[in-house]
Design an enzyme around this catalytic site. Structure first.
Site, mmCIF file in Angstrom:
data_model
loop_
_atom_site.group_PDB
_atom_site.id
_atom_site.type_symbol
_atom_site.label_atom_id
_atom_site.label_comp_id
_atom_site.label_asym_id
_atom_site.label_seq_id
_atom_site.Cartn_x
_atom_site.Cartn_y
_atom_site.Cartn_z
ATOM 1 N N GLY A 38 54.618 -16.693 1.946
ATOM 2 C CA GLY A 38 54.332 -15.519 2.760
ATOM 3 C C GLY A 38 54.727 -14.213 2.100
ATOM 4 C CE LYS A 53 56.150 -0.487 -1.311
ATOM 5 N NZ LYS A 53 56.687 -1.815 -1.657
ATOM 6 N N GLY A 63 59.351 -9.207 3.257
ATOM 7 C CA GLY A 63 59.643 -9.894 4.506
ATOM 8 C C GLY A 63 59.624 -8.971 5.700
ATOM 9 C CB THR A 105 49.430 -0.367 12.201
ATOM 10 O OG1 THR A 105 49.209 1.026 11.905
ATOM 11 C CG2 THR A 105 49.666 -0.531 13.690
ATOM 12 C CB SER A 106 48.881 -1.289 6.977
ATOM 13 O OG SER A 106 47.934 -2.277 7.363
ATOM 14 C CB VAL A 115 53.138 -6.532 18.525
ATOM 15 C CG1 VAL A 115 53.835 -5.468 19.308
ATOM 16 C CG2 VAL A 115 51.743 -6.773 19.075
ATOM 17 C CG ASP A 153 52.662 -2.268 -1.637
ATOM 18 O OD1 ASP A 153 52.586 -1.741 -0.516
ATOM 19 O OD2 ASP A 153 53.731 -2.705 -2.110
ATOM 20 N N GLY A 174 53.740 -9.090 12.186
ATOM 21 C CA GLY A 174 54.999 -9.596 11.657
ATOM 22 C C GLY A 174 56.116 -8.581 11.714
ATOM 23 C CB VAL A 175 56.438 -5.122 10.367
ATOM 24 C CG1 VAL A 175 57.414 -3.956 10.523
ATOM 25 C CG2 VAL A 175 56.348 -5.544 8.910
ATOM 26 C CD GLU A 213 49.731 -7.529 2.458
ATOM 27 O OE1 GLU A 213 49.095 -7.832 3.494
ATOM 28 O OE2 GLU A 213 50.830 -6.943 2.491
#
Length: 351
Positions: free
Chosen positions: A191, A209, A331, A95-96, A12, A205, A14-15, A194
């Site tokens: 923001g 992907k 974002g 999460t990451s 819980v 990152d 930002g995302v 990271e």
């Protein structure tokens, strides 16, 4: 088994917070029965799995006596709890966390579908990738990955952060006097980066992907670090600690290297081009790479604005005119929207 769908959410930040807000507005939303944070887990009491956790008021609901509160739950216990629900269950991982991602096979084998923006499970060791998909088939769960056509090449800007940096530093619309370090500082303040901007500037990152897309295209990419990745971190600053003091040192010393980035920008301008940080996959040649490239100023990649991403898919079906996907790339709200959209697809397919 009932037709009800039971939802467990982990993360819980930002995302995750944005996702819960969107979940509260989702028509026919599933019953939120588990909400896990780093130090606390909120549960709907068994065996009825009722009352559900109110997504709109999850923060204050933790004080409700009707809900069960416990400490951090291991992934195996979360899977057991969701699998016991009297209906189909979905895990949303916001999460990451690589350790949680490594537990996806456990969830999937129990028939728990997984919806997540966490790239680590799908870009870590190839063995985990294969285990995830084999487990999804075994448990008849949904992993929300489908392919079609035959991809020949993929190219694009995959990082909203790096898109913003280069669109600001070297805009296609004209020259800019902005210093690289100042643009990085601006992105950090907004923001977009990271907490440690090196986590964006190292290219990992984007590499994660690319690893996922390459695997979907049929390439057995071992890991994200198994192909060339051009880091934008000066060698002299790469060894600074990841602590708050190390981050402060990095930002303070970054202006020392502005001339290097200015030289790259000027070299592109002399050719009438702009520099961008892109990733590319050549499927027939089995080559994947991430780094700086020059583009004509009238190209789609050069013309990006703000923090937009753009991905071009070249396939046998589309030929020389690629399918282009473009849109916001940074974002919490945008990322959460993707999670919510995938959740809606999973719900539709489970019913």
């Amino acid at each position: 088994m009932s037709n009800a769908i039971y939802l467990g959410v982990v993360g819980v930040g930002g995302v995750g917070t944005a996702f819960l807000s969107q979940l509260a507005r989702l028509p026919n939303a599933p019953k939120l029965v588990l909400l896990a944070r780093s130090s606390q887990t909120l549960l709907a009491p068994t065996p009825a799995y009722s009352p559900a956790i109110p997504a709109a008021d999850w923060a204050t609901a933790s004080a409700a006596p009707s809900l069960t509160k416990t400490g951090a739950m291991p992934a195996e216990e979360i899977a057991t709890y969701l699998a016991s629900a009297p209906g189909r269950a979905i895990l949303v991982d916001n999460t990451s966390d690589l350790n949680l991602a490594k537990a996806y096979p456990t969830f999937l084998k129990k028939g728990i579908s997984v919806v997540t923006p966490n790239k680590k499970g799908f870009s870590d060791d190839l063995s985990l990738w294969k285990d995830i998909f084999a487990s999804a088939a075994e448990g008849k769960a949904l992993d929300l990955v489908a392919t079609g056509d035959q991809v020949t090449r993929i190219e694009g800007v995959f990082s909203g952060t790096l898109s913003f940096l280069f669109n600001t530093f070297a805009p296609a619309s004209g020259s800019s006097n902005a210093q690289w370090s100042a643009v990085v500082a601006q992105a950090k303040e907004l923001g977009y980066t990271e907490p440690d901007p090196r986590d964006d500037l190292n290219g990992m990152d984007v590499a994660r992907k690319l690893t996922i897309l390459a695997r979907l295209a049929g390439l057995d990419v071992a890991r994200p670090d198994s192909f060339p990745i051009e880091s934008l971190i000066p060698n002299e600053l790469a060894g600074l600690p990841s602590s708050a003091d190390g981050i402060a040192q990095f930002m303070a010393r970054l202006p020392e290297f502005d001339a290097q980035m200015a030289g790259i920008k000027e070299a592109a301008e002399k050719q009438g081009k702009v520099v961008r940080y892109v990733g590319s996959i050549d499927v027939p040649a089995k080559k994947v790479k991430v780094g700086l490239e020059y583009f004509d100023k009238d190209s789609a990649i050069a013309g990006l604005k703000g923090s937009d991403n753009i991905i071009s898919f070249y396939t046998q079906r589309y030929g020389a005119n690629p399918l282009i996907v473009q849109g916001a790339g940074a974002g919490g709200e945008v990322t959460a929207h993707g999670v919510t959209a995938d959740l809606a697809k999973a719900i539709e397919r489970l019913k």
